[in-house]
Scaffold this motif. Structure first.
Motif, mmCIF file in Angstrom:
data_model
loop_
_atom_site.group_PDB
_atom_site.id
_atom_site.type_symbol
_atom_site.label_atom_id
_atom_site.label_comp_id
_atom_site.label_asym_id
_atom_site.label_seq_id
_atom_site.Cartn_x
_atom_site.Cartn_y
_atom_site.Cartn_z
ATOM 1 N N THR A 30 0.829 -1.197 0.000
ATOM 2 C CA THR A 30 0.000 0.000 0.000
ATOM 3 C C THR A 30 0.865 1.249 0.000
ATOM 4 O OG1 THR A 30 -1.761 -1.128 1.232
ATOM 5 C CG2 THR A 30 -1.798 1.270 1.244
ATOM 6 N N GLU A 55 -13.691 -0.011 6.361
ATOM 7 C CA GLU A 55 -12.549 -0.425 7.169
ATOM 8 C C GLU A 55 -12.281 0.585 8.275
ATOM 9 O OE1 GLU A 55 -9.114 -1.099 4.756
ATOM 10 O OE2 GLU A 55 -10.126 -2.527 3.433
ATOM 11 N N ARG A 93 -13.017 1.245 1.126
ATOM 12 C CA ARG A 93 -12.124 0.710 0.104
ATOM 13 C C ARG A 93 -12.946 0.235 -1.093
ATOM 14 N NH1 ARG A 93 -6.985 -1.078 0.116
ATOM 15 N NH2 ARG A 93 -6.890 -0.912 2.392
ATOM 16 N N SER A 135 -6.865 -2.105 -5.409
ATOM 17 C CA SER A 135 -7.952 -1.413 -4.717
ATOM 18 C C SER A 135 -7.499 -0.019 -4.319
ATOM 19 C CB SER A 135 -8.413 -2.194 -3.477
ATOM 20 O OG SER A 135 -7.391 -2.207 -2.482
ATOM 21 N N LYS A 152 -8.389 3.283 -1.501
ATOM 22 C CA LYS A 152 -9.012 3.542 -0.210
ATOM 23 C C LYS A 152 -8.948 5.021 0.121
ATOM 24 C CE LYS A 152 -8.642 2.415 4.733
ATOM 25 N NZ LYS A 152 -7.866 1.722 5.766
ATOM 26 N N ASP A 156 -9.816 7.455 3.600
ATOM 27 C CA ASP A 156 -10.215 7.374 4.996
ATOM 28 C C ASP A 156 -9.844 8.644 5.760
ATOM 29 O OD1 ASP A 156 -7.485 7.161 5.377
ATOM 30 O OD2 ASP A 156 -7.549 5.289 6.487
#
Length: 258
Positions: free
Chosen positions: A37, A174, A217, A225, A227, A229
């Motif tokens: 990531t 998440e 996500r 993927s 994401k 947040d």
């Protein structure tokens, strides 16, 4: 703090709507987001470092992040780092340069699943070790290493928790919570104060670094993927001249899954 709750409310609403409008397009998405990531975040930070001043400094403090996670049976191994730097946190007309670095690693174990609003929530928890370093270089007319520069570090044993709630085949909600419990702390103290040790053993109440996050996500494919947040971070060290750091950050990241 009000801004923190506002962002959490907005993201929670977005997660609910995403789950309702997302189709169940056939895709094989992993439950836990393992892989590599890379991410970037922008937001505000407030620093109160009483070694230098009792006043609060605030301003933008972006973050760069990288993480590696790999599933094994029955645990998940992870390691990650983050770096923050900004030169214009201000208190009225006085500015300071802040540098933060965090490196952690640990293990996550699956716990019992829970249900929340008819959704299945998968919980992972485990121990972690963390290195946190902080440098506060205040811009003042009179400079000297023991006058305008504040340094702190924590080598910690802590706890990491991850929550994963599938909303559809492509969308997952998440959340995360991590903090240090027992730390070996290092603090630059006044060089003339020979009776004050720069190294101390700290507990959760005298020195810790922690974060809480909430986001969504989207699986572009089975291997990739994205994401977004919100993360709130808090660092508190009180064993010497108190240090308090708070972050409000909106982050975006891409994960390349194995």
């Amino acid at each position: 703090m009000k801004r923190s709750f506002l962002w959490i409310a907005v993201l929670t609403a977005a997660l609910s709507s995403a789950g309702s409008i997302a189709g169940d397009t056939d895709i094989s998405s992993p439950l836990f987001p393992d892989g590599i990531t890379l991410g970037y975040g922008a937001g505000l930070a407030a620093v109160k470092d009483e070694y230098i001043s009792k006043e609060k400094y605030s301003g933008g403090l972006p973050v760069f992040q990288a993480q590696f996670a790999r599933q094994h049976d029955p645990y998940i191994y992870f390691t990650g780092l983050s770096f923050r730097s900004a030169a214009d946190l201000k208190n009225h007309h006085v500015s300071t340069k802040i540098i933060e670095f965090t490196l952690n690693q640990g293990f996550l174990y699956p716990l019992r699943d829970y249900r929340l609003f008819s959704r299945q929530v998968h919980v992972y928890m485990g121990p972690m070790t963390e290195l946190f370093a902080f440098v506060n270089d205040q811009e003042v007319a009179v400079r000297g290493f023991d006058y305008s520069l504040s340094v702190a570090a924590l080598i910690s044993l802590g706890l990491n928790t991850v929550f994963v709630c599938p909303l559809s085949k492509r969308f997952h909600a998440e959340g995360g919570l991590e903090f240090g419990i027992l730390s070996l702390g290092l603090r630059m103290v006044d060089l003339e104060e020979t009776d004050v040790s720069p190294v101390k053993l700290l507990t959760l109440f005298s020195g810790t670094n922690g974060t809480v996050s909430l986001g969504v996500r989207y699986f572009i494919s089975g291997r990739l993927s994205a994401k977004a947040d919100y993360m709130f971070g808090l660092t508190r060290i009180s064993a010497w001249d108190p240090l308090l750091i708070a972050h409000d950050t909106i982050q975006c990241a891409a994960t390349f899954h194995f």
